[in-house]
Design a protein around this motif. Structure first.
Motif, mmCIF file in Angstrom:
data_model
loop_
_atom_site.group_PDB
_atom_site.id
_atom_site.type_symbol
_atom_site.label_atom_id
_atom_site.label_comp_id
_atom_site.label_asym_id
_atom_site.label_seq_id
_atom_site.Cartn_x
_atom_site.Cartn_y
_atom_site.Cartn_z
ATOM 1 N N LEU A 114 0.837 -1.207 0.000
ATOM 2 C CA LEU A 114 0.000 0.000 0.000
ATOM 3 C C LEU A 114 0.872 1.257 0.000
ATOM 4 O O LEU A 114 0.712 2.143 0.835
ATOM 5 N N ILE A 115 1.792 1.309 -0.930
ATOM 6 C CA ILE A 115 2.759 2.396 -1.030
ATOM 7 C C ILE A 115 2.923 2.727 -2.512
ATOM 8 O O ILE A 115 3.054 1.811 -3.328
ATOM 9 N N PRO A 116 2.949 3.994 -2.882
ATOM 10 C CA PRO A 116 2.932 4.336 -4.315
ATOM 11 C C PRO A 116 4.194 3.981 -5.081
ATOM 12 O O PRO A 116 4.150 3.844 -6.303
ATOM 13 N N MET A 117 5.317 3.846 -4.391
ATOM 14 C CA MET A 117 6.566 3.574 -5.105
ATOM 15 C C MET A 117 7.039 2.135 -4.966
ATOM 16 O O MET A 117 8.023 1.746 -5.574
ATOM 17 N N PHE A 118 6.314 1.315 -4.177
ATOM 18 C CA PHE A 118 6.740 -0.063 -3.956
ATOM 19 C C PHE A 118 5.610 -1.049 -4.203
ATOM 20 O O PHE A 118 4.463 -0.830 -3.793
ATOM 21 N N LEU A 119 5.963 -2.165 -4.824
ATOM 22 C CA LEU A 119 5.092 -3.330 -4.874
ATOM 23 C C LEU A 119 5.294 -4.121 -3.579
ATOM 24 O O LEU A 119 6.142 -3.757 -2.755
ATOM 25 N N PRO A 120 4.527 -5.182 -3.329
ATOM 26 C CA PRO A 120 4.695 -5.953 -2.089
ATOM 27 C C PRO A 120 6.150 -6.330 -1.817
ATOM 28 O O PRO A 120 6.925 -6.622 -2.739
ATOM 29 N N ASP A 121 6.490 -6.331 -0.531
ATOM 30 C CA ASP A 121 7.850 -6.599 -0.048
ATOM 31 C C ASP A 121 8.836 -5.511 -0.463
ATOM 32 O O ASP A 121 10.025 -5.771 -0.614
ATOM 33 N N TYR A 122 8.333 -4.281 -0.650
ATOM 34 C CA TYR A 122 9.171 -3.089 -0.867
ATOM 35 C C TYR A 122 10.029 -3.205 -2.133
ATOM 36 O O TYR A 122 11.165 -2.738 -2.174
#
Length: 922
Positions: free
Chosen positions: A578-586
């Motif tokens: 749930l972060i605009p610059m990362f897919l799951p697991d950063y």
């Protein structure tokens, strides 16, 4: 059993571990011995005062209390001899004389009555005391009926030694002795924080949840079943048990989870009845045509039909999805955005971000981490290659130095605070760095009350000292880090003597703390939003990381970096993407190879560029660049800075879909409201601040037509053409597990069986790694990176027009924007109205009386609320909780962003205080 002690128990040769008592050995071997003052829970020491556990030891003249007596080699113990049983019966007769009769007992199922019945002791030959203590019903959560008290002192140990709140004690002598709160105050007038540890410890019903008693002190409704689950509030992740009768939660008990060991706080133990609020959303709602968004906040949450009409699920979902699809297809994917929730499960967070990325076609997806620890995550990812903590908070038990900076754990993470207090009582040196005083200050070896906004100056002074005085760990630096020489060069000018003038802490104290930390065998650093919610929040965290790397205080027991997470699943929601610059697991969304792997798994293209963050999305909505949003379980109309701007942005949206359990301030602006289930009404996994993935279980049915979040997300997704077919959260979790190496070894079945597993966890046989990075870091080089920070002032400084510094945060009884806790009857009874904390000196200087209504004004707006004298506040600083809608603190706060973490400066802005009266304020 290594070094076992062999002795005879009831005629059988057995073994006890070193340090184990007779009672513990007997219990482990299946022999029950009565006990009242002994509680075999972590944190409780045996006391031996009730004498209910007496056993006979061959060759000894007197009986022994088995809870405090350790066996010796060759000892012969009889737990059920006639002499021992007669002694116990006598004890229970003596205690029974002063108890209410069982038919009038406050808790007839208590431990006391259980053992009395087991020993067939129904009455007493002894006279009762002449006068029974009067009941104390002053507290909204805890019923005090000391006529049932046996003075076992469990409540004293619970309060003083486990929770370390030091409220309960004994007064008087002999027959006149009694349990008291502070100076024999009524409980509600005492300093009790209502953690309820004493209630859970009490073996007689002298202290009980008020929700289980009638007004006359007799038992009321009693639980018919129990469900093991989790606390829905802060990031500590306490395990608990819901006690249920007729689909209603009556009470809550703590469980022996890894993060809490039965402990809870006032929110976890007594903040449960929000789920039964009459204001729960139970049917889908669609905005009425005669209710424009300009008048959105006129709506009464208890009567939304003045602004909305009820709809079927089919109609509401169709309207919601059609509006989103129209904007996507007409204005492009980046005209849409989604806010997910850190209160939802891992599976819901994962599905929500998957929907936004594949159904909307944009990475404009964010959640509340942007408003709490975004800068911490940015610095951690940059410095050590991971955005999570390096060790659980209870590792402080192995620390000899603990630093707390920019955090008030006794308020925001009360159960974690108990472990810190336990460590301080054990002898660890606690250093509190905070412009305000706080609950941990009295336990501190040192309190560094630096000037607000000068964290980097203070920390750079420590870094300079450690390098200058040769207190670094050169071998660690050489093996595990890079960038040291640049850090050394960049901090040469930041001497403690120069930094003293900036931060207000004497140079000698800065040097003392630097030496204390660097020379510790094991030291931990904890921080909170007082570090992160600044325009220089990333720089603050960079300095903390540098301190740990300089001294090798990471990767070993008792060491580490721990940003305390604010919401129950903010860690898991971030992990799930749930972060605009990362897919799951950063994993960076801009990395084509990584993006390809997710596109193959999801069968959809993913936008190659990072999306906008929370504040950026609101700015874009205000400009008209974003015209549609889907918000699940977040309340930006209360949580975001500069509320006038945010609410104008929400009103400008062409289409807003809100998924909620209450008609929040944000939901008031919605075009479609979708009623969701509350925490105790659904299954799911949640990840706490320690990286422990835990299972939450459905305890009660949802009211009306409310549906689980994952179900609603899937229905929207399918109407956007995604063809999902999840039938249970476990299926979403297993999909996540296949895409997230950090949880590869944690199956859903393992979670259900174990209840909690720490990640990273590589395989089914991996127990989970609690203390990490002892052998390197997950960076390209395998080394951590030093990043120097320059000293920059806050975005907005006090001046003659706005001479005060305003800082905001939480209070113990309320959580986040108050949507849940303001509807929890006990919590709202304890703290029912907004207030502004000022130092007594500032109140006197302004001619303001405590309790007087004042106006606080900043360059963005003004609110009216009552003044409260607070000796923990430094002169020139004011504090306002942000949970009160009637005086929303975020009308005042500064939306200026940290350039790296994109987090707003919620902890510092210029303000002034004006005398007024309620009529004028309105």
């Amino acid at each position: 059993m290594t070094d076992a002690i062999r002795f005879t128990l009831d005629g059988h040769e057995v073994e006890a571990a070193p340090g184990e008592t007779i009672w513990q050995a007997a219990q482990r071997l299946g022999t029950e011995i009565p006990h009242l003052c002994h509680k075999p829970s972590p944190g409780y020491r045996p006391d031996g005062n009730c004498r209910a556990c007496m056993v006979e030891i061959e060759g000894e003249r007197t009986l022994a209390a088995s809870c405090i007596r350790q066996p010796a080699v060759g000892m012969k113990v009889k737990t059920a001899s006639e002499r021992a049983k007669a002694s116990r019966r006598m004890i229970f007769e003596l205690l029974l004389a002063d108890q209410p009769a069982q038919e009038k007992a406050h808790d007839p199922a208590s431990s006391f009555w259980h053992w009395a019945q087991a020993m067939d002791v129904a009455d007493s030959r002894f006279p009762a005391r002449p006068a029974r203590p009067k009941p104390d019903s002053s507290h909204p959560a805890i019923a005090v009926n000391l006529d049932a008290c046996i003075q076992c002192n469990l409540c004293v140990r619970a309060c003083r030694e486990v929770q370390v709140n030091d409220v309960i004690g004994m007064a008087g002598r002999g027959h006149e002795s009694e349990i008291v709160f502070d100076f024999a105050d009524p409980m509600d007038d005492s300093t009790c924080v209502a953690c309820g540890e004493c209630v859970q410890a009490c073996p007689t019903g002298a202290l009980m949840p008020a929700s289980l008693l009638k007004e006359d002190g007799l038992p009321g409704k009693q639980p018919e079943r129990e469900v093991d689950s989790l606390c829905p509030y802060c990031g500590v992740g306490c395990q608990l048990t819901f006690q249920i009768e007729d689909n209603r939660i009556l009470a809550v008990k703590g469980r022996d989870g890894p993060a809490n060991h039965n402990r809870l706080c006032v929110k976890g133990r007594y903040g449960f009845d929000y789920v039964h609020s009459p204001e729960r959303l139970t049917k889908p709602l669609i905005r009425r045509e005669d209710a424009p968004k300009a008048r959105a906040l006129d709506v009464d949450p208890a009567n939304p039909l003045t602004h909305f009409r009820e709809a079927s699920w089919e109609e509401a979902l169709e309207v919601a999805a059609t509006g989103l699809a129209r904007i996507r297809d007409t204005h492009g994917p980046d005209a849409l955005a989604g806010f997910g929730s850190a209160k939802g499960s891992n599976e819901e967070a994962y599905l929500f971000q998957k929907l936004v990325r594949t159904g909307f076609g944009t990475n404009n997806i964010d959640h509340c981490t942007r408003l709490c620890h975004a800068s911490s995550v940015a610095a951690l990812m940059e410095g050590i290659g991971s955005g999570a903590v390096t060790a659980p908070f209870y590792e402080c038990a192995n620390s000899d130095v603990i630093i707390i900076i920019g955090a008030t754990p006794t308020v925001n993470h009360p159960v974690a605070a108990t472990f810190i207090k336990n460590a301080a009582k054990r002898g660890a040196k606690l250093v509190v760095m905070d412009p305000r005083g706080q609950g941990l200050t009295r336990h501190a070896h040192l309190h560094l009350q630096f000037r607000g906004g000068t964290d980097v100056a203070l920390l750079n002074g420590m870094i300079h000292t450690i390098i200058e005085e040769g207190l670094t760990d050169p071998a660690y630096i050489e093996r595990f880090t890079e960038g040291f020489e640049e850090l050394k060069a960049r901090t040469t000018a930041f001497t403690p003597e120069r930094m003293e003038g900036v931060c207000g802490i004497p140079a000698a104290t800065i040097r003392e703390v630097a030496r204390l930390y660097a020379q510790a065998k094991a030291a931990m650093i904890f921080w909170g939003m007082g570090v992160s919610q600044h325009t220089h929040g990333t720089d603050n965290a960079r300095c903390l990381i540098a301190l740990a790397l300089l001294t090798g205080q990471v990767g070993r027991p008792g060491t580490g970096l721990h940003p305390l997470r604010g919401q129950n699943n903010v860690q898991g929601a971030s992990d799930a993407g749930l972060i605009p610059m990362f897919l799951p697991d950063y994993r960076p969304v801009g990395d084509a190879e990584i993006r390809d792997s997710f596109e193959a798994a999801w069968g959809r293209d993913i936008a190659p560029h990072a999306g906008l963050t929370v504040v950026e999305i609101m700015n874009a909505a205000h400009r008209g660049d974003i015209s549609g949003m889907y918000i699940m379980g977040e309340n930006p109309a209360m949580s975001d800075p500069d509320q006038s701007h945010v609410r104008e942005a929400l009103a400008k949206l062409d289409h807003l879909v809100v998924q909620e359990i209450f008609l929040t301030e944000t939901a008031a602006f919605a075009d479609v409201i979708l009623p969701a289930t509350a925490f105790p009404e659904k299954d799911g996994s949640f990840t706490n601040t320690n990286r422990q993935v835990q299972i939450g279980r459905k305890a009660i049915d949802a009211p009306g037509d409310a549906r689980p979040d994952w179900w609603i997300i899937q229905e929207i997704a399918n109407r956007l053409g995604l063809r999902w077919h999840y039938s249970h959260p476990r299926e979403a979790y297993e999909e996540m597990r296949g895409l997230m190496p950090s949880i590869r070894g944690i199956s859903w079945e393992r979670l259900e069986r174990a209840g909690s597993v720490t990640y990273p966890c590589d395989s089914a046989d991996d127990p989970g790694q609690e203390v990490i990075f002892g052998d390197g870091f997950p960076t390209e080089s395998g080394k951590a990176r030093f990043v120097a920070a320059d000293i920059l002032p806050p975005d907005e400084m006090p001046d003659k027009d706005y001479p005060f510094v305003l800082t905001t945060g939480r209070v113990l009884e309320h959580w986040h924007t108050g949507a849940m806790t303001r509807r929890a009857t006990v919590l709202d009874a304890i703290e029912p109205e907004p207030f502004c904390h000022l130092s007594p000196a500032d109140l006197v200087a302004a001619g303001i009386e405590p309790g007087e209504t004042i106006r606080v004004r900043t360059r963005r707006g003004a609110i009216a609320l009552k003044a409260r004298a607070d000796t923990d506040m430094p002169s020139g600083t004011i504090f306002i909780p942000f949970c009160y809608a009637e005086a929303a603190a975020n009308f005042l706060t500064n939306p200026a962003l940290d350039p790296f973490g994109k987090i707003p400066e919620l902890k510092f802005c210029a303000a002034r205080v004006e005398r007024t009266n309620l009529e004028a304020a309105e």
